[in-house]
Design a protein around this motif. Structure first.
Motif, short mmCIF file in Angstrom:
data_model
loop_
_atom_site.label_atom_id
_atom_site.label_comp_id
_atom_site.label_asym_id
_atom_site.label_seq_id
_atom_site.Cartn_x
_atom_site.Cartn_y
_atom_site.Cartn_z
N LEU A 143 -0.49 2.72 0.56
CA LEU A 143 0.71 2.59 -0.28
C LEU A 143 1.27 3.96 -0.65
O LEU A 143 2.48 4.15 -0.72
N ILE A 144 0.38 4.92 -0.89
CA ILE A 144 0.83 6.29 -1.25
C ILE A 144 1.61 6.91 -0.09
O ILE A 144 2.70 7.45 -0.27
N GLY A 174 -10.80 -2.20 -1.31
CA GLY A 174 -10.03 -1.63 -0.22
C GLY A 174 -10.13 -2.40 1.07
O GLY A 174 -9.76 -1.90 2.13
N HIS A 223 -4.97 -0.86 -10.07
CA HIS A 223 -4.96 -0.98 -8.61
C HIS A 223 -3.75 -1.81 -8.21
O HIS A 223 -3.63 -2.96 -8.63
N ARG A 224 -2.87 -1.22 -7.41
CA ARG A 224 -1.72 -1.99 -6.93
C ARG A 224 -2.11 -2.71 -5.65
O ARG A 224 -2.67 -2.12 -4.73
N SER A 225 -1.77 -3.99 -5.60
CA SER A 225 -2.13 -4.79 -4.42
C SER A 225 -1.19 -4.50 -3.26
O SER A 225 -0.03 -4.15 -3.45
N GLY A 226 -1.71 -4.71 -2.06
CA GLY A 226 -0.89 -4.64 -0.86
C GLY A 226 -0.11 -5.93 -0.63
O GLY A 226 0.71 -6.01 0.29
N GLY A 227 -0.39 -6.96 -1.48
CA GLY A 227 0.42 -8.16 -1.42
C GLY A 227 -0.13 -9.26 -0.53
O GLY A 227 0.11 -9.27 0.66
N GLU A 273 4.91 5.16 0.51
CA GLU A 273 5.89 5.51 -0.53
C GLU A 273 6.72 6.72 -0.08
O GLU A 273 7.92 6.79 -0.31
N ALA A 301 -10.32 -6.98 -2.10
CA ALA A 301 -9.11 -6.16 -2.08
C ALA A 301 -9.28 -4.91 -2.95
O ALA A 301 -8.87 -3.82 -2.58
N ALA A 317 -8.59 2.55 0.52
CA ALA A 317 -7.77 2.31 1.71
C ALA A 317 -6.37 1.80 1.38
O ALA A 317 -5.37 2.31 1.89
N ILE A 318 -6.30 0.78 0.52
CA ILE A 318 -4.99 0.18 0.23
C ILE A 318 -4.13 1.15 -0.59
O ILE A 318 -2.94 1.32 -0.32
N ASP A 319 -4.77 1.80 -1.58
CA ASP A 319 -4.04 2.79 -2.37
C ASP A 319 -3.46 3.87 -1.46
O ASP A 319 -2.31 4.28 -1.61
N LEU A 345 2.86 -6.07 2.11
CA LEU A 345 3.70 -4.96 1.65
C LEU A 345 3.41 -3.66 2.37
O LEU A 345 3.92 -2.61 1.99
N ILE A 346 2.56 -3.70 3.38
CA ILE A 346 2.30 -2.50 4.16
C ILE A 346 2.97 -2.67 5.52
O ILE A 346 2.72 -3.66 6.22
#
Lengths: 162, 436
Positions: free
Chosen positions: A37-38, B194, B174-178, A41, B191, A32-34, A74-75
C-alpha cells in the motif's frame, strides 16, 4: 544492508515508511500488505519491479508476495489512472439505484469498469459497500467520498480532480 | 448537551455536531470525562475485575455474532507459561458487511472513545500490543485515528508506564488491502500478519493462539466503544439501558427508501417499526416496505409480520434471522426480490476467499442461476435446484468458515417470503419489475 536493498528501485522515503511499519511487527514479512500500500500510494500501482523490490526488502519470495498482492481488491497489479473512481455496487446502493449511477459514470468517463480514460485521469472500478449507506448511491474518487450522487453531480465531482 | 448516561456512544459526537465541529477532539473528550475510565481501570482495578465487570454487564459483540465480550476475554491465559510474552488486542474495524456504516461513524466522529476502550480492553487481558484493523477504503477514519493515537500517546495514555503504572501498550493502525473475508476473525489475523486472508481452522481459537501464535482478542469497534462507560457507570447501569433482555444501547441504522436514512443510538430492544418510522422518518412517498435485512447482507429477510419485534439477539434469531450489525437494509415494492438476491450473491461470490470448493464454485453458480431467472431464462425446477444446493453450499461444516452460510441464508429467506416473485419470473419468462 542486503543486496536486494542496494539494487532496490524503491525510494529512501518508501523504504523508511516500510521500515516504520516493520518496527511494530514481529517479523518483516508481516509488513507485506502495508508495504504494498505504501509503494502503491506513491506510484499508483505495483509493477513487477516494485513487487520484486518489496519482496527483497521483506525477505520473502516474489511469488509469495504476488499471491498476496493479487488477493486484495485494493492492490493494483496493472497501471491505473491518477484517480480511481469506485462506484459502490452493494445492496444499499443497489436499492438506491447504483446501476443507473454506474451507467452515468461510464457514459461521462467513456470507459467501462476496469477501464482508464484516455487522458490517464480516471480508472473506473466497482467496489463493495463503502460504509456510506445513508448516503446511497455512494462513490469514492481517490480518497474522497461522495453521496448521494446523482448523474447531474458528476461534472462537478470529476472537475475537482486534475 | 446530550446525556452520556443514556447515550454513552453518541452523546459526545452529537454535541460536537451541534457545536459545528466534525469530530470530538481530545479537549472535548477529556472535558466530558474522557480517559477517566481508562485511568480508573488501569490504576484501580485488576484485569480480572474488569473482565468480571464486562461479563456482569452482559456486553455482547456488536460486530454481528453477539458473543459475550467478557466471556471471550476470559479465555485468554493470564498466568503460567502460556501467558508469558506478547498478547494482542485487535479491533476489527474492517466494516465491510454491505449495509453497515456504524463503525465508520464512531471512528470518524469520536476516535478517542475507541482508543480508551482499547486501553481498558488491553489491560483486561494484559495485552501489550493493540492494532486497529481498518478497511483500506476508510480514509477519513484513518486520518482521525492516526491523529487521535498521536494525541493519546503525547498525553501518556499510550506507550510506556501508562497512568504511572507498569502497564505498557502500543497501538497501531493496520490498513487492509480490502477483502470482505478479513472481517472473519481468523482471516483477519492472517491479514494482520501480512498474508492472504484465508480463515484458519478452529480450534485453536484466537484467545489461545491468534496473531503470530499468541493469545489474541478480536473485538468490533462498537463493542470496544461500550467499555469505558461500563467502567464508569457499572454493570447494573448497562443492564438497565436495554428495553428488553439485552443490555446497553446499540447504534442502529437504516438505509433504503426512507425519508431520513441514518444512524441512531437507541436502547437494545427498540422495535423495528419504531426505528424505521420514528427515526428514519418512514418510507418515502410512493414506496411500500416489503422486507428488511435486519443487520447486513448476510442476515435473513424479515417481513411485515416481524416489524413489531424488538431488535434484540434472541428475538430476531427466533424470527429466523440475526440481528447482525443492527444496520437494516430496506427492500421496498419497487425492488425485484430476485434481482436483489442476485446482487447479494454477486457480492458473496466475488468476496469468497476461494479456499473451500462449495463456496468458491457454488456461489458464482448460484449468482448465474439467479441472473438467468431475472433475465427470463429460468426453467421449471430451478427453484428446487436452488433449495437443494443451498444445503450443499451453505450448511455449516461444509466449508471452513461461515462465509457461504452467510451468503445462502438471505437467499433461502427470499425464496421463502418472495417465492411468488421467483415463480412469476420463470412462468412468464420476464421480470415483472422491469418495464416491458
Amino acid at each position: 544492508m542486503s543486496e536486494a536493498q542496494l539494487i532496490s528501485p524503491l525510494s529512501a522515503e518508501e523504504v523508511e515508511a516500510i521500515e516504520a511499519e516493520i518496527a511494530h511487527l514481529p517479523d518483516r514479512a508481516s509488513a507485506a500488505i502495508d508495504a504494498l500500500l505504501i509503494v502503491q500510494e506513491k506510484r499508483g500501482w505495483i509493477s513487477d519491479e516494485s513487487l520484486a523490490a518489496i519482496a527483497g526488502l521483506l525477505g520473502m519470495s516474489t511469488a509469495d508476495l504476488d499471491s498476496i498482492a493479487t488477493f486484495y481488491n485494493l492492490i493494483y497489479r496493472r497501471p491505473v489512472g491518477r484517480h480511481v473512481v469506485m462506484v459502490c455496487d452493494s445492496v444499499s446502493c443497489y436499492v438506491m439505484g447504483c446501476d443507473r449511477l454506474r451507467g452515468a459514470v461510464e457514459e461521462k468517463l467513456g470507459v467501462k469498469p476496469g477501464g482508464t480514460t484516455e487522458d490517464g485521469r480516471f480508472t473506473l472500478l466497482p467496489i463493495v459497500c463503502l460504509g456510506a449507506c445513508d448516503r446511497a448511491p455512494a462513490m469514492q474518487v481517490g480518497k474522497e467520498l461522495f453521496g448521494p450522487v446523482a448523474a447531474d453531480d458528476l461534472d462537478g465531482i470529476f472537475g475537482g480532480f486534475d | 448537551m446530550h446525556d452520556l448516561s443514556t447515550m454513552p456512544l453518541t452523546g459526545r459526537l452529537l454535541d460536537a455536531d451541534a457545536a459545528g465541529k466534525g469530530v470530538v477532539d481530545l479537549e472535548a473528550y477529556e472535558a466530558s470525562g474522557g480517559y477517566q475510565a481508562a485511568r480508573q481501570a488501569v490504576t484501580g482495578m485488576t484485569p480480572a475485575e474488569i473482565r468480571e465487570l464486562v461479563k456482569d454487564a452482559n456486553l455482547r459483540g456488536r460486530g454481528g455474532a453477539g458473543f459475550p465480550t467478557g466471556v471471550k476475554w476470559g479465555f485468554v491465559p493470564m498466568d503460567g507459561a502460556a501467558a508469558e510474552g506478547h498478547k494482542y488486542l485487535v479491533c476489527n474495524a474492517d466494516e465491510m458487511e454491505p449495509g453497515t456504516f456504524k463503525d465508520r461513524y464512531l471512528m470518524e466522529k469520536d476516535p478517542h472513545m475507541l482508543i480508551e476502550g482499547m486501553i481498558i480492553g488491553a489491560w483486561a487481558i494484559e495485552a501489550d500490543k493493540a492494532y486497529v484493523f481498518l478497511r483500506g477504503e476508510y480514509h477519513e477514519p484513518y486520518r482521525q485515528l492516526q491523529d487521535a493515537i498521536a494525541q493519546a500517546r503525547s498525553r501518556g495514555y499510550l506507550g510506556e508506564g501508562i497512568f504511572g503504572t507498569g502497564f505498557n501498550l502500543e497501538l497501531a493502525v493496520h490498513r487492509s488491502g480490502g477483502r470482505y473475508i478479513c472481517g472473519e476473525e481468523t482471516a483477519l489475523l492472517n491479514a494482520l500478519e501480512g498474508k492472504r486472508a484465508q480463515p484458519r481452522t478452529k480450534p485453536p481459537f484466537p484467545p489461545a493462539s491468534g496473531a503470530w501464535g499468541r493469545p489474541t482478542i478480536v473485538n468490533n469497534v462498537e463493542t470496544l466503544c461500550n467499555v469505558p462507560a461500563i467502567v464508569t457507570n457499572g454493570a447494573d447501569w448497562f443492564l438497565e439501558l436495554g428495553r428488553g433482555e439485552d443490555a446497553g444501547t446499540k447504534v442502529f441504522g437504516v438505509s433504503g427508501r426512507v425519508n431520513n436514512p441514518g444512524l441512531w443510538e437507541l436502547p437494545m430492544g427498540t422495535p423495528i417499526r419504531e426505528i424505521i418510522d420514528d427515526h428514519a422518518g418512514g418510507m418515502q412517498k410512493g414506496y411500500r416496505l416489503r422486507g428488511i435485512l435486519p443487520g447486513g447482507a448476510s442476515t435473513e429477510f424479515l417481513v411485515e409480520e416481524h416489524f413489531d419485534l424488538p431488535m434484540e439477539y434472541a428475538t430476531i434469531q427466533a424470527a429466523g434471522s440475526r440481528m447482525g450489525t443492527g444496520t437494516m437494509i430496506l427492500m421496498d415494492d419497487s425492488i425485484c426480490p430476485v434481482d436483489m438476491s442476485r446482487n447479494l450473491q454477486h457480492f458473496f461470490a466475488q468476496e469468497s476467499c476461494g479456499f473451500c470448493t462449495p463456496c468458491r464454485e457454488g456461489l458464482p453458480w448460484v449468482e448465474q442461476l439467479l441472473l438467468d431467472i431475472e433475465e427470463g431464462r429460468g426453467q421449471p425446477g430451478d427453484l428446487e435446484v436452488l433449495d437443494r444446493n443451498a444445503d450443499f453450499i451453505g450448511a455449516p461444516g461444509n466449508t471452513f468458515c461461515l462465509h457461504a452460510t452467510g451468503a445462502i441464508e438471505p437467499l433461502m429467506s427470499a425464496l421463502k417470503y418472495f417465492r411468488d416473485d421467483f415463480e412469476a419470473h420463470i412462468s412468464t419468462g420476464r421480470c415483472p419489475y422491469r418495464e416491458a
